[in-house]
Scaffold this motif. Structure first.
Motif, mmCIF file in Angstrom:
data_model
loop_
_atom_site.group_PDB
_atom_site.id
_atom_site.type_symbol
_atom_site.label_atom_id
_atom_site.label_comp_id
_atom_site.label_asym_id
_atom_site.label_seq_id
_atom_site.Cartn_x
_atom_site.Cartn_y
_atom_site.Cartn_z
ATOM 1 N N LYS A 188 0.833 -1.215 0.000
ATOM 2 C CA LYS A 188 0.000 0.000 0.000
ATOM 3 C C LYS A 188 0.864 1.260 0.000
ATOM 4 C CE LYS A 188 -2.487 1.086 3.683
ATOM 5 N NZ LYS A 188 -3.577 1.006 4.696
ATOM 6 N N ILE A 189 1.870 1.281 0.856
ATOM 7 C CA ILE A 189 2.760 2.454 0.918
ATOM 8 C C ILE A 189 3.552 2.577 -0.372
ATOM 9 C CG2 ILE A 189 4.684 3.513 2.150
ATOM 10 C CD1 ILE A 189 3.726 1.998 4.658
ATOM 11 N N SER A 190 4.030 1.457 -0.897
ATOM 12 C CA SER A 190 4.817 1.473 -2.140
ATOM 13 C C SER A 190 3.984 1.986 -3.311
ATOM 14 C CB SER A 190 5.360 0.075 -2.440
ATOM 15 O OG SER A 190 6.206 -0.375 -1.396
ATOM 16 N N ALA A 191 2.704 1.620 -3.341
ATOM 17 C CA ALA A 191 1.825 2.089 -4.416
ATOM 18 C C ALA A 191 1.623 3.600 -4.327
ATOM 19 C CB ALA A 191 0.480 1.372 -4.350
ATOM 20 N N ALA A 192 1.452 4.110 -3.113
ATOM 21 C CA ALA A 192 1.303 5.561 -2.939
ATOM 22 C C ALA A 192 2.576 6.295 -3.365
ATOM 23 C CB ALA A 192 0.960 5.872 -1.486
ATOM 24 N N LEU A 193 3.737 5.701 -3.059
ATOM 25 C CA LEU A 193 5.008 6.318 -3.464
ATOM 26 C C LEU A 193 5.186 6.293 -4.985
ATOM 27 C CD1 LEU A 193 7.454 4.990 -0.719
ATOM 28 C CD2 LEU A 193 6.810 7.369 -1.139
ATOM 29 N N GLN A 194 4.685 5.250 -5.632
ATOM 30 C CA GLN A 194 4.760 5.175 -7.095
ATOM 31 C C GLN A 194 4.033 6.366 -7.722
ATOM 32 O OE1 GLN A 194 6.148 3.291 -9.366
ATOM 33 N NE2 GLN A 194 4.913 3.570 -11.219
ATOM 34 N N ILE A 195 2.854 6.677 -7.224
ATOM 35 C CA ILE A 195 2.094 7.821 -7.739
ATOM 36 C C ILE A 195 2.818 9.130 -7.416
ATOM 37 C CG2 ILE A 195 -0.087 9.079 -7.533
ATOM 38 C CD1 ILE A 195 -1.407 6.370 -6.860
ATOM 39 N N HIS A 196 3.340 9.234 -6.204
ATOM 40 C CA HIS A 196 4.019 10.453 -5.766
ATOM 41 C C HIS A 196 5.292 10.708 -6.568
ATOM 42 C CE1 HIS A 196 5.194 13.528 -2.809
ATOM 43 N NE2 HIS A 196 6.412 13.022 -2.876
ATOM 44 N N GLN A 197 6.111 9.674 -6.740
ATOM 45 C CA GLN A 197 7.422 9.854 -7.363
ATOM 46 C C GLN A 197 7.374 9.797 -8.887
ATOM 47 O OE1 GLN A 197 8.885 6.588 -4.582
ATOM 48 N NE2 GLN A 197 10.787 7.723 -4.874
ATOM 49 N N VAL A 198 6.750 8.764 -9.415
ATOM 50 C CA VAL A 198 6.828 8.522 -10.854
ATOM 51 C C VAL A 198 5.795 9.332 -11.629
ATOM 52 C CG1 VAL A 198 6.696 6.753 -12.658
ATOM 53 C CG2 VAL A 198 7.749 6.214 -10.446
#
Length: 298
Positions: A188-198
């Motif tokens: 869940k956290i990794s998915a949120a970071l994907q949207i934030h970063q990429v």
């Protein structure tokens, strides 16, 4: 029975029956001193706090609470906490030697925290940031559903408001009392970071402290655009003994330390705690002034 055995028996009996010393209520010395984990020196807590809990003898970075982290990194008067109301509901009704609900209540009473992370927004040398600070004093900084939800909401808030994210990691890994629900937080956290970063091209800086292990290392701790560690921090997934028993080999003495990981390309920087805020400010200023940023976002 020999005379020597008789004296040894009397000595053990005396130790067992001797009254235990208790600090009197008027004794204010308890909690004023702490032993350094690095060199064993006895340190005065007040002086240690002034040095950001860095040993004056060996420069070992002692455990630091999430509240102290926030005070250290965020400009005074600018901190705004987010999602402080979220608490665990013990979905599995887990009981081992102690009920999970009782463990949570004890940790909350002892630390004054709701769970193992504090999240919020504030200024770092005038630069608005979204900060998550994990706290090892709360059940070993373990990542349960509350930690995952608070970090995910923090990242989503930062994405919506175009803020850089900084997460200070200090954790023993996923919280076993929540089973698969705690492991879900990694994705869940990794998915949120994907949207934030990429997708939104916003920065995420990960700060690894002693210790950063288990599922936290296997997910968001190692996903930073810039990954920073404190000196001599323990950073690992599986434990040293588990690895040695699996591969049947003895590992190097400095294995799983920040210095070892840096030499093998798994970290970007090792920054001592006393200059960490300045280092973060320089990185964020560089991002703000990046000459190709505007072209890249088009």
């Amino acid at each position: 029975m020999s005379l020597l055995d008789w004296f040894e028996q009397r000595r053990k009996l005396k130790l067992l029956t001797a009254p235990k010393y208790k600090h009197p209520d008027s004794d204010k010395s308890e909690g004023l001193w702490v032993r350094c984990d690095g060199c064993g020196s006895i340190l005065y807590v007040k002086h240690l706090k002034n040095r950001h809990r860095i040993c004056e003898q060996c420069d070992w970075h002692l455990e630091m609470s999430s509240t102290d982290r926030i005070e250290h990194l965020i400009d005074a008067g600018t901190w705004k906490p987010l999602n402080d109301h979220i608490t665990s509901c013990d979905p599995l009704e887990f009981v081992d030697q102690q009920a999970y609900k009782d463990r949570l209540e004890e940790a909350r009473s002892r630390t004054g925290l709701v769970d193992a992370v504090q999240t919020g927004v504030g200024n770092l040398y005038g630069i608005p940031v979204a900060l998550g600070a994990m706290d090892f004093q709360f059940m070993g900084g373990s990542m349960g559903s509350v930690v995952g939800e608070k970090l995910t909401r923090l990242i989503e808030y930062a994405t919506d408001h175009s803020l850089p994210v900084i997460i200070v990691c200090a954790s023993g890994g996923a919280r076993m009392q929540e089973g698969i629900l705690s492991l879900m937080q990694m994705a869940k956290i990794s998915a949120a970071l994907q949207i934030h970063q990429v997708q939104n091209h916003l920065p995420y800086i990960s700060i690894l402290t002693f210790p950063t292990t288990g599922g936290v290392t296997a997910s968001f701790a190692m996903l930073g655009d810039v990954i920073i560690a404190e000196p001599k921090a323990l950073i690992a997934f599986a434990g040293r003994r588990v690895i040695e028993q699996t591969i049947k080999q003895q590992l190097p003495a400095d294995f799983q330390t920040a210095e070892y990981l840096l030499s093998h390309g798994l970290l970007d920087l090792i920054i001592p705690r006393d200059i960490l805020k300045e280092g973060l400010a320089e990185i964020l200023e560089l991002y703000q002034k990046a000459p190709y940023k505007k072209h890249f976002l088009q």
